[in-house]
Scaffold this active site. Structure first.
Site, PDB file in Angstrom:
ATOM      1  CG  HIS A  61      -1.533 -16.034  15.783  1.00  0.00           C
ATOM      2  ND1 HIS A  61      -2.241 -16.099  14.605  1.00  0.00           N
ATOM      3  CD2 HIS A  61      -2.418 -16.330  16.770  1.00  0.00           C
ATOM      4  CE1 HIS A  61      -3.514 -16.400  14.881  1.00  0.00           C
ATOM      5  NE2 HIS A  61      -3.642 -16.552  16.191  1.00  0.00           N
ATOM      6  CD  GLU A  62      -1.437 -18.067  20.007  1.00  0.00           C
ATOM      7  OE1 GLU A  62      -2.358 -17.487  20.619  1.00  0.00           O
ATOM      8  OE2 GLU A  62      -1.642 -18.885  19.091  1.00  0.00           O
TER       9      GLU A  62
ATOM     10  N   GLY B 212      -0.995 -22.982  19.567  1.00  0.00           N
ATOM     11  CA  GLY B 212      -0.847 -21.893  20.521  1.00  0.00           C
ATOM     12  C   GLY B 212      -2.201 -21.405  20.976  1.00  0.00           C
TER      13      GLY B 212
ATOM     14  CG  HIS C  36      -4.849 -13.861  20.397  1.00  0.00           C
ATOM     15  ND1 HIS C  36      -6.106 -13.636  19.890  1.00  0.00           N
ATOM     16  CD2 HIS C  36      -4.369 -14.944  19.731  1.00  0.00           C
ATOM     17  CE1 HIS C  36      -6.370 -14.548  18.951  1.00  0.00           C
ATOM     18  NE2 HIS C  36      -5.329 -15.353  18.833  1.00  0.00           N
TER      19      HIS C  36
ATOM     20  CB  CYS D  71      -7.164 -17.573  14.961  1.00  0.00           C
ATOM     21  SG  CYS D  71      -7.314 -16.954  16.640  1.00  0.00           S
ATOM     22  CG  LEU D  72      -7.780 -22.533  18.882  1.00  0.00           C
ATOM     23  CD1 LEU D  72      -7.367 -22.742  20.335  1.00  0.00           C
ATOM     24  CD2 LEU D  72      -8.350 -23.814  18.305  1.00  0.00           C
TER      25      LEU D  72
ATOM     26  CD  GLN E 297      -6.891 -17.473  21.194  1.00  0.00           C
ATOM     27  OE1 GLN E 297      -5.767 -17.863  21.494  1.00  0.00           O
ATOM     28  NE2 GLN E 297      -7.544 -17.938  20.142  1.00  0.00           N
TER      29      GLN E 297
HETATM   30 NI    NI Z   1      -5.217 -16.999  17.515  1.00  0.00          NI
END
Ligand code: NI
Length: 170
Positions: A138-139, A47, A142, A96-97, A52
């Site tokens: 989670h997304e 995701g 953000h 997470c990225l 981000q």
């Molecule tokens: Ni993330």
């Protein structure tokens, strides 16, 4: 299509609340294509959220189809997503990225109902559970300026350097 640079913690832009998408046009769809490209380039990414890559709009991508045991809806573009119902709770490990060096245990709802638009503005409702529901939660965090670091069960006991094991979320 282009791979966009991913912001990493503690970039202050990751703490901002994103604005709803209002125009479902070709420019938006070109951005979605770039974001897909960026997600595919990330290690084991399931995701990604527009903030981000520094675009403060309420748009996320989710695709858990690479995880063999995770039931899901395939590749989803979820715009202005709203969780309308939550049920149960379960602890799971997330990465997470934007937090490349750590994973942590986070409590999430086990099942959710979700309403979101696609890149053409069409509204769809989803029932999700397990890993896919976790990734969506989670997304969406953000979009509200939250990282899994803000929800981890115990920073001291629980936050671990990323090891060889694949984490339960990105
Ligand atoms: Ni993330």
């Amino acid at each position: 299509m282009a791979v966009l640079p991913v912001l990493t913690y503690p970039d202050p832009r990751l703490k901002r609340v994103a604005e709803p998408v209002e125009r479902f046009d070709d420019e938006l769809r070109a951005f979605v294509a770039d974001l897909e490209c960026t997600m595919e380039a990330g290690p084991a990414a399931v995701g990604i959220a527009a903030p981000q890559v520094g675009r403060l709009q309420r748009l996320i991508l989710v695709d858990v189809s690479s995880r063999p045991r995770a039931a899901g809806h395939g590749r989803l573009v979820l715009i202005n997503p709203e969780i309308t119902a939550w049920e149960g709770h379960v602890v799971g490990r997330e990465g997470c990225l934007s937090v490349p060096d750590y994973t942590g245990n986070v409590i999430r709802a086990e099942r959710i109902r979700l309403a979101a638009r696609d890149a053409h503005g069409v509204l769809t409702e989803y029932a999700m559970e397990g890993f896919e529901a976790r990734v969506v939660q989670h997304e969406i965090d953000h979009l509200d300026g939250l990282l899994f670091l803000d929800r981890v069960v115990s920073r001291r006991a629980d936050l671990r350097p990323r090891g060889g094991r694949s984490p339960a979320g990105r």
